[in-house]
Structures are given as structure tokens and as C-alpha cells.
Design a protein around this motif. Structure first.
Motif, PDB file in Angstrom:
ATOM      1  N   LYS A  63     -45.482  -3.882 -30.262  1.00  0.00           N
ATOM      2  CA  LYS A  63     -45.424  -3.644 -31.707  1.00  0.00           C
ATOM      3  C   LYS A  63     -44.300  -2.675 -32.083  1.00  0.00           C
ATOM      4  CE  LYS A  63     -50.428  -4.334 -32.048  1.00  0.00           C
ATOM      5  NZ  LYS A  63     -51.733  -3.756 -32.491  1.00  0.00           N
ATOM      6  N   LEU A  64     -43.143  -2.880 -31.458  1.00  0.00           N
ATOM      7  CA  LEU A  64     -41.968  -2.051 -31.720  1.00  0.00           C
ATOM      8  C   LEU A  64     -40.976  -2.864 -32.547  1.00  0.00           C
ATOM      9  CD1 LEU A  64     -40.111   0.091 -29.042  1.00  0.00           C
ATOM     10  CD2 LEU A  64     -38.892  -1.083 -30.848  1.00  0.00           C
ATOM     11  N   ASN A  65     -40.560  -2.316 -33.672  1.00  0.00           N
ATOM     12  CA  ASN A  65     -39.609  -2.993 -34.546  1.00  0.00           C
ATOM     13  C   ASN A  65     -38.185  -2.625 -34.140  1.00  0.00           C
ATOM     14  OD1 ASN A  65     -41.574  -4.224 -36.235  1.00  0.00           O
ATOM     15  ND2 ASN A  65     -41.874  -2.270 -37.293  1.00  0.00           N
ATOM     16  N   LEU A  66     -37.456  -3.599 -33.610  1.00  0.00           N
ATOM     17  CA  LEU A  66     -36.068  -3.351 -33.227  1.00  0.00           C
ATOM     18  C   LEU A  66     -35.195  -3.223 -34.472  1.00  0.00           C
ATOM     19  CD1 LEU A  66     -35.867  -5.774 -30.209  1.00  0.00           C
ATOM     20  CD2 LEU A  66     -35.683  -3.307 -30.124  1.00  0.00           C
ATOM     21  N   PRO A  67     -34.229  -2.299 -34.450  1.00  0.00           N
ATOM     22  CA  PRO A  67     -33.448  -2.016 -35.659  1.00  0.00           C
ATOM     23  C   PRO A  67     -32.380  -3.046 -35.988  1.00  0.00           C
ATOM     24  CG  PRO A  67     -32.720  -0.622 -33.845  1.00  0.00           C
ATOM     25  CD  PRO A  67     -33.923  -1.360 -33.351  1.00  0.00           C
ATOM     26  N   TYR A  68     -32.110  -3.990 -35.059  1.00  0.00           N
ATOM     27  CA  TYR A  68     -31.065  -4.972 -35.303  1.00  0.00           C
ATOM     28  C   TYR A  68     -31.569  -6.375 -34.998  1.00  0.00           C
ATOM     29  CZ  TYR A  68     -28.779  -0.589 -33.961  1.00  0.00           C
ATOM     30  OH  TYR A  68     -28.460   0.721 -33.833  1.00  0.00           O
ATOM     31  N   PRO A  69     -31.060  -7.378 -35.706  1.00  0.00           N
ATOM     32  CA  PRO A  69     -31.338  -8.758 -35.303  1.00  0.00           C
ATOM     33  C   PRO A  69     -30.599  -9.053 -33.994  1.00  0.00           C
ATOM     34  CG  PRO A  69     -29.761  -8.712 -37.099  1.00  0.00           C
ATOM     35  CD  PRO A  69     -30.248  -7.304 -36.925  1.00  0.00           C
ATOM     36  N   LYS A  70     -30.984 -10.125 -33.323  1.00  0.00           N
ATOM     37  CA  LYS A  70     -30.426 -10.427 -31.997  1.00  0.00           C
ATOM     38  C   LYS A  70     -28.906 -10.541 -32.019  1.00  0.00           C
ATOM     39  CE  LYS A  70     -34.624 -12.893 -30.615  1.00  0.00           C
ATOM     40  NZ  LYS A  70     -35.214 -14.211 -30.272  1.00  0.00           N
ATOM     41  N   HIS A  71     -28.377 -11.241 -33.007  1.00  0.00           N
ATOM     42  CA  HIS A  71     -26.931 -11.466 -33.024  1.00  0.00           C
ATOM     43  C   HIS A  71     -26.166 -10.157 -33.180  1.00  0.00           C
ATOM     44  CE1 HIS A  71     -27.550 -11.285 -37.434  1.00  0.00           C
ATOM     45  NE2 HIS A  71     -26.282 -10.932 -37.486  1.00  0.00           N
ATOM     46  N   GLU A  72     -26.728  -9.195 -33.914  1.00  0.00           N
ATOM     47  CA  GLU A  72     -26.052  -7.909 -34.091  1.00  0.00           C
ATOM     48  C   GLU A  72     -26.107  -7.088 -32.821  1.00  0.00           C
ATOM     49  OE1 GLU A  72     -26.236  -3.998 -37.043  1.00  0.00           O
ATOM     50  OE2 GLU A  72     -27.085  -5.921 -37.695  1.00  0.00           O
ATOM     51  N   LEU A  73     -27.229  -7.140 -32.116  1.00  0.00           N
ATOM     52  CA  LEU A  73     -27.329  -6.431 -30.847  1.00  0.00           C
ATOM     53  C   LEU A  73     -26.320  -6.990 -29.845  1.00  0.00           C
ATOM     54  CD1 LEU A  73     -28.667  -4.417 -28.943  1.00  0.00           C
ATOM     55  CD2 LEU A  73     -30.400  -6.148 -28.427  1.00  0.00           C
ATOM     56  N   ILE A  74     -26.193  -8.304 -29.806  1.00  0.00           N
ATOM     57  CA  ILE A  74     -25.229  -8.932 -28.893  1.00  0.00           C
ATOM     58  C   ILE A  74     -23.807  -8.490 -29.248  1.00  0.00           C
ATOM     59  CG2 ILE A  74     -24.191 -11.150 -28.253  1.00  0.00           C
ATOM     60  CD1 ILE A  74     -27.044 -12.331 -28.473  1.00  0.00           C
ATOM     61  N   GLU A  75     -23.493  -8.416 -30.528  1.00  0.00           N
ATOM     62  CA  GLU A  75     -22.165  -7.958 -30.952  1.00  0.00           C
ATOM     63  C   GLU A  75     -21.927  -6.519 -30.502  1.00  0.00           C
ATOM     64  OE1 GLU A  75     -22.076  -8.486 -35.147  1.00  0.00           O
ATOM     65  OE2 GLU A  75     -21.900 -10.681 -35.045  1.00  0.00           O
ATOM     66  N   LEU A  76     -22.936  -5.662 -30.608  1.00  0.00           N
ATOM     67  CA  LEU A  76     -22.797  -4.277 -30.168  1.00  0.00           C
ATOM     68  C   LEU A  76     -22.584  -4.197 -28.655  1.00  0.00           C
ATOM     69  CD1 LEU A  76     -25.606  -2.629 -32.345  1.00  0.00           C
ATOM     70  CD2 LEU A  76     -23.148  -2.145 -32.487  1.00  0.00           C
ATOM     71  N   LEU A  77     -23.316  -5.018 -27.903  1.00  0.00           N
ATOM     72  CA  LEU A  77     -23.157  -5.021 -26.449  1.00  0.00           C
ATOM     73  C   LEU A  77     -21.779  -5.524 -26.043  1.00  0.00           C
ATOM     74  CD1 LEU A  77     -26.686  -6.321 -25.374  1.00  0.00           C
ATOM     75  CD2 LEU A  77     -25.786  -3.997 -25.110  1.00  0.00           C
ATOM     76  N   ASP A  78     -21.282  -6.529 -26.746  1.00  0.00           N
ATOM     77  CA  ASP A  78     -19.926  -7.014 -26.478  1.00  0.00           C
ATOM     78  C   ASP A  78     -18.896  -5.931 -26.794  1.00  0.00           C
ATOM     79  OD1 ASP A  78     -20.658  -9.521 -25.564  1.00  0.00           O
ATOM     80  OD2 ASP A  78     -20.529 -10.462 -27.531  1.00  0.00           O
ATOM     81  N   ASP A  79     -19.123  -5.234 -27.910  1.00  0.00           N
ATOM     82  CA  ASP A  79     -18.212  -4.155 -28.308  1.00  0.00           C
ATOM     83  C   ASP A  79     -18.219  -3.043 -27.269  1.00  0.00           C
ATOM     84  OD1 ASP A  79     -16.362  -2.870 -29.859  1.00  0.00           O
ATOM     85  OD2 ASP A  79     -17.727  -2.350 -31.486  1.00  0.00           O
ATOM     86  N   LEU A  80     -19.386  -2.801 -26.681  1.00  0.00           N
ATOM     87  CA  LEU A  80     -19.499  -1.769 -25.639  1.00  0.00           C
ATOM     88  C   LEU A  80     -18.599  -2.094 -24.457  1.00  0.00           C
ATOM     89  CD1 LEU A  80     -20.960   0.801 -24.605  1.00  0.00           C
ATOM     90  CD2 LEU A  80     -22.730  -0.712 -23.684  1.00  0.00           C
ATOM     91  N   LEU A  81     -18.559  -3.358 -24.058  1.00  0.00           N
ATOM     92  CA  LEU A  81     -17.666  -3.777 -22.972  1.00  0.00           C
ATOM     93  C   LEU A  81     -16.207  -3.526 -23.351  1.00  0.00           C
ATOM     94  CD1 LEU A  81     -19.097  -7.250 -21.822  1.00  0.00           C
ATOM     95  CD2 LEU A  81     -19.291  -5.068 -20.625  1.00  0.00           C
ATOM     96  N   GLN A  82     -15.848  -3.919 -24.565  1.00  0.00           N
ATOM     97  CA  GLN A  82     -14.464  -3.793 -24.994  1.00  0.00           C
ATOM     98  C   GLN A  82     -14.027  -2.328 -25.069  1.00  0.00           C
ATOM     99  OE1 GLN A  82     -12.525  -6.487 -25.251  1.00  0.00           O
ATOM    100  NE2 GLN A  82     -14.342  -7.663 -24.668  1.00  0.00           N
ATOM    101  N   ARG A  83     -14.888  -1.478 -25.602  1.00  0.00           N
ATOM    102  CA  ARG A  83     -14.524  -0.062 -25.765  1.00  0.00           C
ATOM    103  C   ARG A  83     -14.394   0.655 -24.425  1.00  0.00           C
ATOM    104  NH1 ARG A  83     -15.532   2.294 -31.075  1.00  0.00           N
ATOM    105  NH2 ARG A  83     -16.038   0.642 -32.566  1.00  0.00           N
ATOM    106  N   ASN A  84     -15.047   0.131 -23.395  1.00  0.00           N
ATOM    107  CA  ASN A  84     -14.920   0.704 -22.052  1.00  0.00           C
ATOM    108  C   ASN A  84     -13.858  -0.007 -21.212  1.00  0.00           C
ATOM    109  OD1 ASN A  84     -16.918   2.932 -21.462  1.00  0.00           O
ATOM    110  ND2 ASN A  84     -18.300   1.436 -22.397  1.00  0.00           N
TER     111      ASN A  84
END
Length: 289
Positions: A63-84
Motif C-alpha cells: 500500500k505504498l504510493n509511488l511518486p511517479y508513473p512507470k514511464h517517468e521512473l524509466i526516464e529518470l533511470l535512463d537519465d541516471l545512466l547518462q549523467r554518470n
């Protein structure tokens, strides 16, 4: 194992040295959270969607509400790769907790979930993949909802530590002699050309690599039977192997004092290893286009 400097925290990218952890945090105080470990090959995620889907399933289960929809989380994870500037083999550790609030067993109201992710280098375990590993058996003392990838891992940690102290790679867990899984991986037994593993229930984690192995088995016409095996079955096994995001398809050659067959990785394990490598390469090339 080096940790890359840029960390994803609350949709912001900060240097890991500047990350501040709240004193009253549900994950720290209650283990009230979930996580995923996602494999990276040559700077590209492997089985990313499977991991993201499981994260949201775990969130729903507690019963935990995630703050982002799936597509936004995936975009953030992709951005994490790019920034590193990540181009190597590695893994992402992704964690979500119910948030920061004054300590109370009851869920806090109007609190945003805490989420962060970071990248670590993680080379493939080539020597173990080639030669196999030794494992021990331990009684499964975990709770009854192991399908949730929660932060409550102390029983797993204790089992893994015991294996380490005995010079072994993993611990096979069992309930009254019936094998469930390992401390941090799914486990399989091969007999007469057929793969046996515990059925998908609340008592085991529904592994992403396990799902891939079931698919590989179908493609290779290898029977994949979801039926729990026993400690006694291990004595006459033709092969055994375990799977996880960091272990891949890893042969088991010895359990406690029992040698599995001739003590070498078996043919079905090798076929599945080859299928895994091929699948990972295809996904990496597809993502990179």
C-alpha cells in the motif's frame, strides 16, 4: 566495487557525498519500503521493464504510493545512466520507502515517498559461471510474503553470512525439507532433462531472471516444471543452478557435502547460460539503436 558519484534523490541528481538521510525515515525505522537491483551491460539496462513492473507490484502489495508513473521512473533511470556517463557493466540499486515522518506504526498522512537510485560497477562472475559454485542449506525463517521485494532482509542476510563463513556462495532455503529459494536468488534442480523449481507463490520472490529462464527453456524445448523439490532430491540431481540479476545463470556443483553429479556445470545449465548471454546482447543492441 566503485560507486558512481551522481545519485538520484527525489527526482534530483546530487553528488553522493552531499546526500542527507532524514533522521525519521520509514525505511530506516521500519524497513517500510521496497527495492530493485537492475543489471547493466555495457551501459544498458537488462530486463528493465520486468524490474519496474515488479517494483510497482511490491508497492501495491504494501500500500505504498509511488511518486511517479512507470514511464517517468524509466526516464529518470535512463537519465541516471547518462549523467554518470555509464558505459560499463554494473547495476542500479533502486529503493523506495513510505517517506519521512515522526515515528508511528500507522502510515503517515500526506507524506511523499522517498526514492533514490545509484549505480555501482559490477563485472560478470565469469569464473563462477565457468566452474560453478558451492552452496549450503539453511532453514527458511522468513515471513510469508517473500514475493514482495521489501527491505526486511535480515533472515536473508543471516543465511548469506553463514554461507560466506563456510566458504560458500549461497544458502539454499527450505521449509521442513522442501526447498523454496536461496537467500538472494532462485534455485533449480535438473533431473532426467527436466527443470524443477518452486512454483510462483507468496513464499518466494518472483525473479526477473527466473522469468527469462522459463522463456529460454520454452525456446529450447526443455521442460520447465513448477514443482518444489526436497533436500533429499538434491542427492540424486543431474544438475542444479541458481539465478539472479548479478549471478545470471550460475551452476551449483556442491550442496553442503553433496557433490552434484560429476561436480561440473551440466549441459542444460550451459545451454541456459548461452541463451542468457544471447538475450542480454539482443536487448542491449535494441536499446542502443
Amino acid at each position: 566495487m566503485g560507486v558512481y558519484p551522481v545519485v538520484l534523490s527525489q527526482a534530483k541528481f546530487v553528488h553522493r557525498d552531499s546526500l542527507k538521510y532524514p533522521f525519521e525515515e520509514r525505511g530506516l525505522q521500519f524497513g517500510d519500503g521496497i527495492y530493485e537491483v537492475i543489471r547493466i551491460y555495457h551501459g544498458k539496462y537488462y530486463l528493465l521493464m520486468e524490474h519496474v513492473e515488479r517494483l510497482y507490484q511490491s508497492a501495491e502489495a504494501i500500500k505504498l504510493n509511488l511518486p511517479y508513473p512507470k514511464h517517468e521512473l524509466i526516464e529518470l533511470l535512463d537519465d541516471l545512466l547518462q549523467r554518470n556517463n555509464m558505459t560499463e557493466n554494473g547495476k542500479v540499486y533502486l529503493q523506495v520507502t513510505r517517506g519521512s515522518a515522526p515515528r508511528d506504526h500507522v502510515f503517515p498522512q500526506n507524506v511523499t515517498a522517498n526514492i533514490y537510485a545509484y549505480i555501482s560497477k559490477q563485472e560478470r562472475p565469469l569464473e563462477q559461471l565457468k566452474h560453478g559454485v558451492c552452496v549450503i542449506t539453511e532453514r527458511d525463517i522468513r515471513w510469508e510474503k517473500c514475493y514482495i521485494k521489501s527491505l526486511n532482509l535480515l533472515p536473508n542476510v543471516l543465511a548469506k553470512q553463514t554461507a560466506n563463513e563456510k566458504g560458500c556462495y549461497e544458502a539454499i532455503l527450505h521449509k521442513d525439507g522442501l526447498v523454496t529459494e536461496c537467500s538472494s536468488s532462485n534455485v533449480y534442480l535438473v533431473k532426467n532433462g527436466q527443470i524443477y523449481t518452486h512454483p510462483i507463490t507468496e513464499n518466494i520472490l518472483h525473479g526477473c531472471v527466473r522469468m527469462a529462464v522459463e522463456r529460454f527453456s520454452s525456446e529450447l524445448n526443455i521442460p520447465f516444471i513448477e514443482k518444489a523439490f526436497t533436500l533429499d532430491d538434491i542427492k540424486t540431481a543431474d544438475e542444479m543452478f541458481l539465478t539472479s540479476s548479478t549471478s545470471e545463470v550460475l551452476p551449483i556443483v556442491k550442496v553442503d557435502n553433496i557433490q552434484i553429479a560429476d561436480g561440473k556445470p551440466g549441459p542444460i545449465s550451459k545451454r541456459l547460460q548461452a541463451a542468457y548471454e544471447k538475450d542480454a546482447l539482443i536487448q542491449i543492441e535494441t536499446v542502443g539503436q
